[in-house]
Design a protein around this motif. Structure first.
Motif, PDB file in Angstrom:
ATOM      1  N   THR A  30       0.835  -1.195   0.000  1.00  0.00           N
ATOM      2  CA  THR A  30       0.000   0.000   0.000  1.00  0.00           C
ATOM      3  C   THR A  30       0.875   1.253   0.000  1.00  0.00           C
ATOM      4  O   THR A  30       2.049   1.210   0.382  1.00  0.00           O
ATOM      5  CB  THR A  30      -0.929   0.057   1.228  1.00  0.00           C
ATOM      6  N   LEU A  31       0.261   2.362  -0.398  1.00  0.00           N
ATOM      7  CA  LEU A  31       0.979   3.638  -0.414  1.00  0.00           C
ATOM      8  C   LEU A  31       1.431   4.021   0.987  1.00  0.00           C
ATOM      9  O   LEU A  31       2.595   4.410   1.187  1.00  0.00           O
ATOM     10  CB  LEU A  31       0.083   4.725  -1.003  1.00  0.00           C
ATOM     11  N   MET A  32       0.548   3.915   1.970  1.00  0.00           N
ATOM     12  CA  MET A  32       0.931   4.263   3.340  1.00  0.00           C
ATOM     13  C   MET A  32       2.091   3.396   3.813  1.00  0.00           C
ATOM     14  O   MET A  32       3.049   3.871   4.422  1.00  0.00           O
ATOM     15  CB  MET A  32      -0.265   4.105   4.274  1.00  0.00           C
ATOM     16  N   GLY A  33       2.024   2.103   3.512  1.00  0.00           N
ATOM     17  CA  GLY A  33       3.088   1.201   3.924  1.00  0.00           C
ATOM     18  C   GLY A  33       4.417   1.522   3.276  1.00  0.00           C
ATOM     19  O   GLY A  33       5.473   1.430   3.906  1.00  0.00           O
ATOM     20  N   ALA A  34       4.390   1.921   1.995  1.00  0.00           N
ATOM     21  CA  ALA A  34       5.637   2.232   1.291  1.00  0.00           C
ATOM     22  C   ALA A  34       6.288   3.490   1.852  1.00  0.00           C
ATOM     23  O   ALA A  34       7.515   3.547   2.035  1.00  0.00           O
ATOM     24  CB  ALA A  34       5.359   2.394  -0.205  1.00  0.00           C
ATOM     25  N   ILE A  35       5.475   4.518   2.121  1.00  0.00           N
ATOM     26  CA  ILE A  35       6.018   5.736   2.724  1.00  0.00           C
ATOM     27  C   ILE A  35       6.617   5.419   4.083  1.00  0.00           C
ATOM     28  O   ILE A  35       7.733   5.836   4.411  1.00  0.00           O
ATOM     29  CB  ILE A  35       4.921   6.809   2.850  1.00  0.00           C
ATOM     30  N   GLU A  36       5.875   4.655   4.870  1.00  0.00           N
ATOM     31  CA  GLU A  36       6.340   4.344   6.217  1.00  0.00           C
ATOM     32  C   GLU A  36       7.617   3.509   6.196  1.00  0.00           C
ATOM     33  O   GLU A  36       8.525   3.732   7.011  1.00  0.00           O
ATOM     34  CB  GLU A  36       5.253   3.587   6.982  1.00  0.00           C
ATOM     35  N   TRP A  37       7.725   2.562   5.267  1.00  0.00           N
ATOM     36  CA  TRP A  37       8.855   1.645   5.342  1.00  0.00           C
ATOM     37  C   TRP A  37      10.182   2.328   5.027  1.00  0.00           C
ATOM     38  O   TRP A  37      11.209   1.979   5.592  1.00  0.00           O
ATOM     39  CB  TRP A  37       8.667   0.408   4.465  1.00  0.00           C
ATOM     40  N   VAL A  38      10.188   3.310   4.148  1.00  0.00           N
ATOM     41  CA  VAL A  38      11.427   4.055   3.915  1.00  0.00           C
ATOM     42  C   VAL A  38      11.857   4.745   5.207  1.00  0.00           C
ATOM     43  O   VAL A  38      13.043   4.761   5.561  1.00  0.00           O
ATOM     44  CB  VAL A  38      11.257   5.073   2.770  1.00  0.00           C
ATOM     45  N   GLU A  39      10.888   5.289   5.945  1.00  0.00           N
ATOM     46  CA  GLU A  39      11.219   5.915   7.229  1.00  0.00           C
ATOM     47  C   GLU A  39      11.712   4.884   8.238  1.00  0.00           C
ATOM     48  O   GLU A  39      12.641   5.151   9.011  1.00  0.00           O
ATOM     49  CB  GLU A  39       9.988   6.652   7.777  1.00  0.00           C
ATOM     50  N   VAL A  40      11.124   3.694   8.244  1.00  0.00           N
ATOM     51  CA  VAL A  40      11.598   2.619   9.132  1.00  0.00           C
ATOM     52  C   VAL A  40      13.060   2.305   8.835  1.00  0.00           C
ATOM     53  O   VAL A  40      13.882   2.155   9.751  1.00  0.00           O
ATOM     54  CB  VAL A  40      10.720   1.359   8.974  1.00  0.00           C
ATOM     55  N   GLU A  41      13.413   2.206   7.561  1.00  0.00           N
ATOM     56  CA  GLU A  41      14.801   1.916   7.202  1.00  0.00           C
ATOM     57  C   GLU A  41      15.718   3.061   7.628  1.00  0.00           C
ATOM     58  O   GLU A  41      16.844   2.840   8.084  1.00  0.00           O
ATOM     59  CB  GLU A  41      14.922   1.657   5.696  1.00  0.00           C
ATOM     60  N   ARG A  42      15.259   4.296   7.483  1.00  0.00           N
ATOM     61  CA  ARG A  42      16.064   5.446   7.904  1.00  0.00           C
ATOM     62  C   ARG A  42      16.311   5.400   9.419  1.00  0.00           C
ATOM     63  O   ARG A  42      17.435   5.573   9.890  1.00  0.00           O
ATOM     64  CB  ARG A  42      15.364   6.764   7.542  1.00  0.00           C
ATOM     65  N   LEU A  43      15.248   5.174  10.163  1.00  0.00           N
ATOM     66  CA  LEU A  43      15.383   5.136  11.616  1.00  0.00           C
ATOM     67  C   LEU A  43      16.252   3.966  12.058  1.00  0.00           C
ATOM     68  O   LEU A  43      17.025   4.080  13.020  1.00  0.00           O
ATOM     69  CB  LEU A  43      13.997   5.030  12.258  1.00  0.00           C
ATOM     70  N   SER A  44      16.159   2.844  11.359  1.00  0.00           N
ATOM     71  CA  SER A  44      16.960   1.667  11.695  1.00  0.00           C
ATOM     72  C   SER A  44      18.450   1.921  11.504  1.00  0.00           C
ATOM     73  O   SER A  44      19.285   1.258  12.120  1.00  0.00           O
ATOM     74  CB  SER A  44      16.528   0.464  10.840  1.00  0.00           C
ATOM     75  N   GLN A  45      18.779   2.880  10.645  1.00  0.00           N
ATOM     76  CA  GLN A  45      20.181   3.229  10.419  1.00  0.00           C
ATOM     77  C   GLN A  45      20.604   4.472  11.193  1.00  0.00           C
ATOM     78  O   GLN A  45      21.667   5.046  10.949  1.00  0.00           O
ATOM     79  CB  GLN A  45      20.440   3.399   8.921  1.00  0.00           C
ATOM     80  N   GLY A  46      19.762   4.886  12.138  1.00  0.00           N
ATOM     81  CA  GLY A  46      20.143   5.977  13.027  1.00  0.00           C
ATOM     82  C   GLY A  46      20.003   7.362  12.452  1.00  0.00           C
ATOM     83  O   GLY A  46      20.553   8.321  13.015  1.00  0.00           O
ATOM     84  N   LEU A  47      19.267   7.517  11.363  1.00  0.00           N
ATOM     85  CA  LEU A  47      19.084   8.826  10.761  1.00  0.00           C
ATOM     86  C   LEU A  47      17.995   9.609  11.482  1.00  0.00           C
ATOM     87  O   LEU A  47      17.163   9.044  12.193  1.00  0.00           O
ATOM     88  CB  LEU A  47      18.750   8.677   9.278  1.00  0.00           C
ATOM     89  N   ALA A  48      17.980  10.909  11.264  1.00  0.00           N
ATOM     90  CA  ALA A  48      17.049  11.780  11.978  1.00  0.00           C
ATOM     91  C   ALA A  48      15.612  11.542  11.528  1.00  0.00           C
ATOM     92  O   ALA A  48      15.345  11.223  10.362  1.00  0.00           O
ATOM     93  CB  ALA A  48      17.430  13.239  11.744  1.00  0.00           C
ATOM     94  N   THR A  49      14.692  11.711  12.454  1.00  0.00           N
ATOM     95  CA  THR A  49      13.279  11.548  12.167  1.00  0.00           C
ATOM     96  C   THR A  49      12.806  12.551  11.126  1.00  0.00           C
ATOM     97  O   THR A  49      13.172  13.724  11.167  1.00  0.00           O
ATOM     98  CB  THR A  49      12.462  11.750  13.468  1.00  0.00           C
TER      99      THR A  49
END
Length: 294
Positions: free
Chosen positions: A130-149
């Motif tokens: 889903t669109l919501m899931g795709a937007i969210e998952w890029v942010e999950v990957e960013r947060l998992s690598q310690g990047l800023a919210t």
């Protein structure tokens, strides 16, 4: 010095509805997530027409990680399934798949589409549809690598106004209880939780043991899946009264109520920009750990 994280690799496809005209889900995703994709250097192994649509849009212009695969009819989706399952030429398997699905497109139930989802679940990789899931998952990957919210995404992560469905097949009910115990405080941030049959009963017992008021269910119980619980929750999703589904699916057993499971997943895809689904314990755990960093 910390070693650099390996390059993330995702299979990518979108049904015609989601890439045919500008303003479709594929482009809305890239408008929100292109910066994160570039920041992480994500490689997107992209099926034929989906690649062509992205190329025409210019939203990933110059991104070396946009890689073209054959058209779906020429085996593009089949190649994604194979690469999710196992790596090739010394390169590890894909980290997951993003397949923006139009629930009324016949190709969404072709064997390769169903196999892509099943193999992602089997190997504990995200299958995002889903669109919501795709937007969210890029942010999950960013947060998992310690990047800023990314504060622009705060509304997606405002759980105080969202309902979460928690569902598990028989072989995975113990894992669902363990997951809820590990992430109890996070899951309690949702406005409400719903669940089916035995799973909801076990989760309520857990919550009461953790001090949740015994006169209140932590999870609002619906019928068991085979008796219609999946369909009841699908209706909540369609009415935009349930935004998230965590459904621990067992990919190794035949299920007599498979149609009900597909009904729930289809409902999530109908409201593609307002709902998402996670289908395995490993993916749900990564999501929870990342979200805690916000």
């Amino acid at each position: 010095m910390k070693d650099a994280s390996p390059t993330l690799r995702f299979g990518l496809a979108a049904n015609r509805l989601h890439h045919e005209t500008y303003g479709a889900a594929l482009f809305k995703w890239l408008e929100q997530s292109a910066a994160g994709i570039r920041e992480l250097g994500i490689e997107l192994y992209t099926v034929g027409r989906t690649y062509d649509a992205i190329d025409r849009s210019g939203l990933l212009a110059g991104h070396a990680g946009l890689i073209r695969y054959p058209f779906g009819r020429a085996g593009g989706l089949m190649k994604l399934v194979a690469r999710v399952t196992e790596g090739r030429d010394g390169v590890r398997p894909f980290d997951g798949a993003i397949y923006l699905i139009d629930p009324v497109d016949p190709s969404s139930i072709f064997p390769e589409a169903l196999a892509l989802k099943r193999q992602c679940i089997t190997h504990g990789r995200p299958f995002v549809s889903t669109l919501m899931g795709a937007i969210e998952w890029v942010e999950v990957e960013r947060l998992s690598q310690g990047l800023a919210t990314d504060r622009a995404l705060d509304p997606i992560f405002d759980f105080s106004s969202q309902t979460l469905a928690l569902i598990a097949h028989d072989a995975l009910k113990d894992q669902m209880v363990a997951y809820a115990a590990k992430h109890f405080d996070l899951l309690s941030r949702f406005e409400a939780r719903v669940g089916t049959g035995t799973t909801s009963g076990r989760l309520n017992e857990l919550a009461w043991s953790r001090g949740w008021p015994k006169d209140q269910p932590w999870v609002r119980p619906y019928l068991s899946g085979p008796l219609g619980g999946d369909a009841q929750i699908a209706e909540l999703v369609l009415e935009e009264r349930c935004q998230r589904v965590i459904f621990f699916e067992d990919p190794h057993v035949a299920r007599q109520h498979e149609a009900d499971i597909q009904l729930l997943e289809r409902a999530v895809r109908v409201v593609t920009d307002k709902a998402c689904c996670i289908a395995s314990p490993a993916v749900a755990d990564k999501w929870a750990e990342a979200v805690k960093r916000r």
